[in-house]
Design an enzyme around this catalytic site. Structure first.
Site, mmCIF file in Angstrom:
data_model
loop_
_atom_site.group_PDB
_atom_site.id
_atom_site.type_symbol
_atom_site.label_atom_id
_atom_site.label_comp_id
_atom_site.label_asym_id
_atom_site.label_seq_id
_atom_site.Cartn_x
_atom_site.Cartn_y
_atom_site.Cartn_z
ATOM 1 N N ASP A 258 -8.956 45.560 1.332
ATOM 2 C CA ASP A 258 -8.865 45.074 -0.035
ATOM 3 C C ASP A 258 -10.005 45.644 -0.865
ATOM 4 O O ASP A 258 -9.809 46.152 -1.966
ATOM 5 C CB ASP A 258 -8.951 43.541 -0.018
ATOM 6 C CG ASP A 258 -8.345 42.939 -1.255
ATOM 7 O OD1 ASP A 258 -8.648 41.782 -1.544
ATOM 8 O OD2 ASP A 258 -7.577 43.636 -1.941
ATOM 9 N N ASP A 386 -3.947 36.497 -1.838
ATOM 10 C CA ASP A 386 -5.231 35.850 -1.601
ATOM 11 C C ASP A 386 -5.035 34.415 -1.162
ATOM 12 O O ASP A 386 -5.654 33.953 -0.214
ATOM 13 C CB ASP A 386 -6.076 35.882 -2.872
ATOM 14 C CG ASP A 386 -6.331 37.294 -3.335
ATOM 15 O OD1 ASP A 386 -6.418 37.514 -4.550
ATOM 16 O OD2 ASP A 386 -6.438 38.171 -2.465
#
Lengths: 468, 208
Positions: A258, A386
Site C-alpha cells: 500500500d 482499509d
C-alpha cells in the site's frame, strides 16, 4: 470485490474474496473526488492569488499569510471532527466482526482454504510451515498486484463499462451470497427455525436496497451502513479462509505494498489517481466510505431545498465552471475512495477559477456562507479495503489470541491511534495517503506484544487479584 | 489509553525477561518478581502519564496559536480529566474484562479454596481504580502546571500504595477498605484542585 465475479467457477468453497484491488484503488481513487470537493478551498486559495494580481505588494504578503493561517486552522478544526467521524464506522465494523467471531463458530472453524493460498499450514516442521505461509502470501500479493494493474490499465484505456460491470457483479455477490451464508450461520448458532421463503424475502430486500444505495443514490446513513456491513462480511471471509501465519504475513506485506503503490511515482494506484485527475472525473463509487455527504443532507433538510440547491449551484458556477456538474453528481452519489483530505491545492483546477468573475464572487461572499459551505466540501474518505484489513486484524486477534479480550482491545486501540496519526499526516501533507501502513504496523506490534508479553503478566496479576 | 498500553507493554516486557532469567520453580521468587513487576508497571504508568502531559501541552500551545481568540478550545483541566479517565478506563478494562468473560461461563467461584467473593471484589476494586486514575490525572496535570512537585510525589506514592494494598488480597478488609478511603480522599483533593468548593456545590444544588 471487483474480482469476485471473475473467479467464481474456480473455487473449492465458492467463497470469493478479492477486493484487494479495490482496497488499493480506494486509496487512490479519492483524489479525483477530492478534487471535486476542493472548490471551496480553492476558492479561498484563489483569494490570495486574485488579490496579488490586483493589489500592492505590501498587502499581499499579509493577506496571503492570513488566509493560509485561517485555512490551516479550519483544516485542523474540521480535521478533528472528521477523525471522529471516521472512528465511528471503523469501530462499528470491528465490533460487528468481533461479535460475530465470538458467537458464531462457523468463522473460526477450519473448512479448507481459498484457491489463492494453496499451501497448507498443517505441516510437520516449523520451517515447512513458515515456507508455506511465505509462498501463500506471495501468491496472494501477486494476485492483488495483477488485479490492480489490470484495473489501472482498464481505466487508462477508458473501458469504463467493463469496470462498472465488474464492480456491480462483485457487489451483487457480496450482498446476496455472502450475507445469505452469514444469515444461515447466525440462525444455526442461535437455533432459530426459519423457512426458505422468509429468508429469500429478507435477502432479496437487503441485497436490492444495498445495490441501489451503494451504486446509485440513497440516504447517506444507509449507504454508510451498507458499506460497513459488506466490509465486515468480507473481513469475516478472510478470517475464516486464511490460515494463521499466512494471514499475518499478508497483512504485513499488504501495508508495505500500500505504501509503495500510493506514494511511488510509478505506483499503479498513484497513476490511477493522476489519470483520474487529468480527466477531471470521478472514480468508481461503491468502494469508498465517505464522511462528507452528511453536510449536504443536513443542509437540504434545514433550508427549503429549492432555495438551497440553486444558490449552491450558482456559487459553484462562479467558482468552478468546469466542475459544477461533476460536483452535483459527486455529491449526490458519492462513494469515496481512500484517504484523502479534500482540500488539496490542485494547480490544475486553480487557473480555471481565477477569472475576474470568480474573484469578485469570492470577495463578495459573506464569511458565514463560506464557512457553512466549507464543511460540505471537506470530508475524509477511507477506502473499504482499509476497513476490511483493520477488521481482519482485530478479528484474527479475537479469534486466535490467548489473551483474548485484552489482545483484541489492545489491537483496537492501536489501530485507532494509527488512523489518527494517518489523518494528521493527511492534514499536513494534503494528498492521497495510504491508510494501512501505520495502523497495521501498530496493530501487529501490539498483537504480538500483548499476546506474548502482556498476557502472562496480566494473567498472573489477575490470578492473585493484584491491581496495577 | 495508548500511552497506558505502551507503559503496560514495557512493564510486562521487563517482567517477562526477569521471569525467564530467573528460576521458574521457586514460588516465592516468582511471587516476589510479580510484585516487582507490578511496582515497575506503576512507575512506568506515571512516567507515561507525564509524557502524555508534555504532549498535550505542546498540542495545547499549537491549538492556542491557531485559534481565533488566542486560547485553546479545550482547557487544560478538561484534558487532565479526559486523560485520567482514559487511563482509568483502559486500566480497568484490562483488569476486568477477562474476569467478566469468564463469569458468563459455567463454573463455581472459589471452588479450590479461594474466596467466593472474587467477582464482586474485583468489580469494586476496578471501580475504585478507574475513579482513582481519573482523580490522579486531574491532580497530576494540575501539579505539573503549577510545578508543585510534592503533589506529584504524593500521587505516585498513593498509586504505589494502592497497588501494594491489592497485594493483600484476599484479606479483603485490609485491602478494600483502605483503597476506598484513599479513593474518597483523592476524589476530594481532585475536586478542590479543579476549583470546586463548598460554595460551588451549594450553588449547583440550589440551581436545581
Amino acid at each position: 470485490m471487483t474480482e469476485l465475479s471473475a473467479h467464481l467457477p474456480q473455487f473449492q468453497h465458492g467463497q470469493l474474496t478479492e477486493n484487494f484491488p479495490d482496497n488499493h484503488l480506494s486509496n487512490t481513487n479519492d483524489n479525483s473526488e477530492r478534487r471535486r470537493h476542493d472548490n471551496s478551498d480553492r476558492r479561498r486559495n484563489d483569494n490570495p492569488e486574485s488579490e496579488t494580481n490586483g493589489q500592492p505588494q505590501s498587502n499581499i504578503q499579509q493577506v496571503v499569510e492570513q488566509d493560509e493561517e485561517e485555512d490551516e486552522e479550519l483544516t485542523l478544526k474540521y480535521g478533528a471532527k472528521h477523525v471522529i467521524m471516521l472512528f465511528v464506522p471503523v469501530t462499528l465494523c470491528m465490533v460487528v466482526v468481533v461479535a460475530t467471531i465470538k458467537s458464531v463458530s462457523f468463522y473460526t472453524r477450519k473448512d479448507g482454504q481459498l484457491i489463492y493460498t494453496p499451501f497448507t499450514e498443517e505441516t510437520e516442521t516449523v520451517g515447512q510451515r513458515a515456507l508455506n505461509s511465505i509462498l501463500n502470501a506471495a501468491i496472494m500479493i501477486s494476485v492483488i498486484i495483477v488485479m490492480t494493474i489490470l484495473l489501472v490499465v482498464l481505466y487508462k484505456y477508458r473501458c469504463y463499462k467493463v469496470i462498472h460491470g465488474w464492480l456491480i457483479i462483485s457487489s451483487l455477490l457480496l450482498l446476496f451470497f455472502f450475507s445469505f451464508i452469514y444469515l444461515g450461520e447466525v440462525f444455526k448458532t442461535y437455533n432459530v427455525a426459519m423457512d426458505y421463503i422468509t429468508v429469500a424475502l429478507m435477502i432479496w430486500n437487503f441485497g436490492v436496497v444495498g445495490m441501489i444505495c451503494i451504486h446509485w443514490k440513497g440516504p447517506l446513513r444507509l449507504q454508510q451502513a451498507y458499506l460497513i456491513m459488506i466490509s465486515a462480511l468480507m473481513a469475516l471471509v478472510f478470517i475464516k479462509y486464511l490460515p494463521e501465519w499466512t494471514a499475518w504475513l499478508i497483512l504485513a506485506v499488504i501495508s508495505v505494498y500500500d505504501l509503495v503503490a500510493v506514494l511511488c511515482p510509478k505506483g499503479p494506484l498513484r497513476m490511477l489517481v493522476e489519470t483520474a485527475q487529468e480527466r477531471n472525473e470521478t472514480l468508481f463509487p461503491a468502494l469508498i466510505y465517505s464522511s462528507t455527504m452528511i453536510w449536504l443532507v443536513n443542509m437540504a433538510e434545514e433550508d427549503p431545498e429549492s432555495q438551497r440547491k440553486p444558490s449552491k449551484n450558482s456559487t459553484y458556477d462562479k467558482k468552478a465552471p468546469a466542475n459544477q456538474t461533476q460536483n452535483e453528481d459527486a455529491e449526490a452519489d458519492d462513494g469515496g475512495f481512500s484517504q484523502e483530505w479534500q482540500q488539496q491545492r490542485d494547480n490544475r483546477i486553480g487557473p480555471i477559477e481565477s477569472t475576474p468573475e470568480s474573484r469578485a464572487a469570492v470577495q463578495a461572499l459573506p464569511s458565514n456562507s463560506q464557512t457553512s459551505e466549507d464543511p460540505e466540501e471537506r470530508g475524509v474518505k477511507l477506502g473499504l479495503g482499509d476497513f476490511i484489513f483493520y477488521s481482519v486484524l482485530v478479528g484474527k486477534a479475537s479469534a486466535t489470541a490467548s489473551g483474548d479480550w485484552n489482545t483484541t482491545l489492545a489491537c483496537f486501540v492501536a489501530i485507532l491511534i494509527g488512523l489518527c496519526l494517518t489523518l494528521l499526516l493527511l492534514a499536513i501533507f494534503k494528498k492521497a495517503l495510504p491508510a494501512l501502513p501505520i495502523s497495521i504496523t501498530f496493530g501487529l506490534v501490539f498483537y504480538f506484544a500483548t499476546d506474548n508479553l502482556v498476557q502472562p503478566f496480566m494473567d498472573q496479576l489477575a490470578f492473585h487479584q493484584f491491581y496495577i | 489509553a495508548f500511552f497506558w498500553l505502551v507503559s503496560l507493554l514495557l512493564a510486562s516486557l521487563i517482567w517477562f525477561v526477569s521471569v525467564h532469567l530467573s528460576d521458574r520453580e521457586d514460588a516465592k521468587l516468582q511471587h516476589g518478581l510479580l510484585i516487582f513487576g507490578a511496582a515497575v508497571s506503576v512507575l512506568l504508568q506515571e512516567v507515561f502519564r507525564f509524557a502524555y502531559f508534555k504532549l498535550l501541552k505542546k498540542a495545547d500551545e499549537g491549538l492556542a496559536t491557531i485559534s481565533e481568540d488566542g486560547r485553546s478550545p479545550i482547557s487544560l483541566r478538561q484534558m487532565a480529566y479526559v486523560s485520567g479517565l482514559s487511563f482509568g478506563i483502559i486500566s480497568g478494562v484490562f483488569s476486568v474484562i477477562n474476569i467478566l468473560a469468564d463469569s458468563i461461563g459455567p463454573g463455581i467461584v472459589g471452588i479450590h479454596g479461594d474466596s467466593p467473593y472474587y467477582f464482586i471484589t474485583s468489580a469494586f476494586l476496578t471501580m475504585a481504580l478507574v475513579l482513582l486514575h481519573t482523580f490522579w490525572g486531574v491532580i497530576f496535570f494540575d501539579a505539573c502546571e503549577k510545578r508543585r512537585y510534592w503533589c506529584l510525589g504524593l500521587v505516585v506514592g498513593s498509586h504505589l500504595l494502592t497497588s501494594g494494598l491489592t497485594f493483600l488480597n484476599p484479606w479483603y478488609e485490609a485491602s478494600l477498605v483502605p483503597i476506598f478511603l484513599i479513593t474518597l480522599c483523592t476524589g476530594l483533593w481532585a475536586f478542590f484542585t479543579a476549583g470546586g468548593s463548598f460554595r460551588n456545590i451549594l450553588k449547583c444544588l440550589s440551581c436545581k
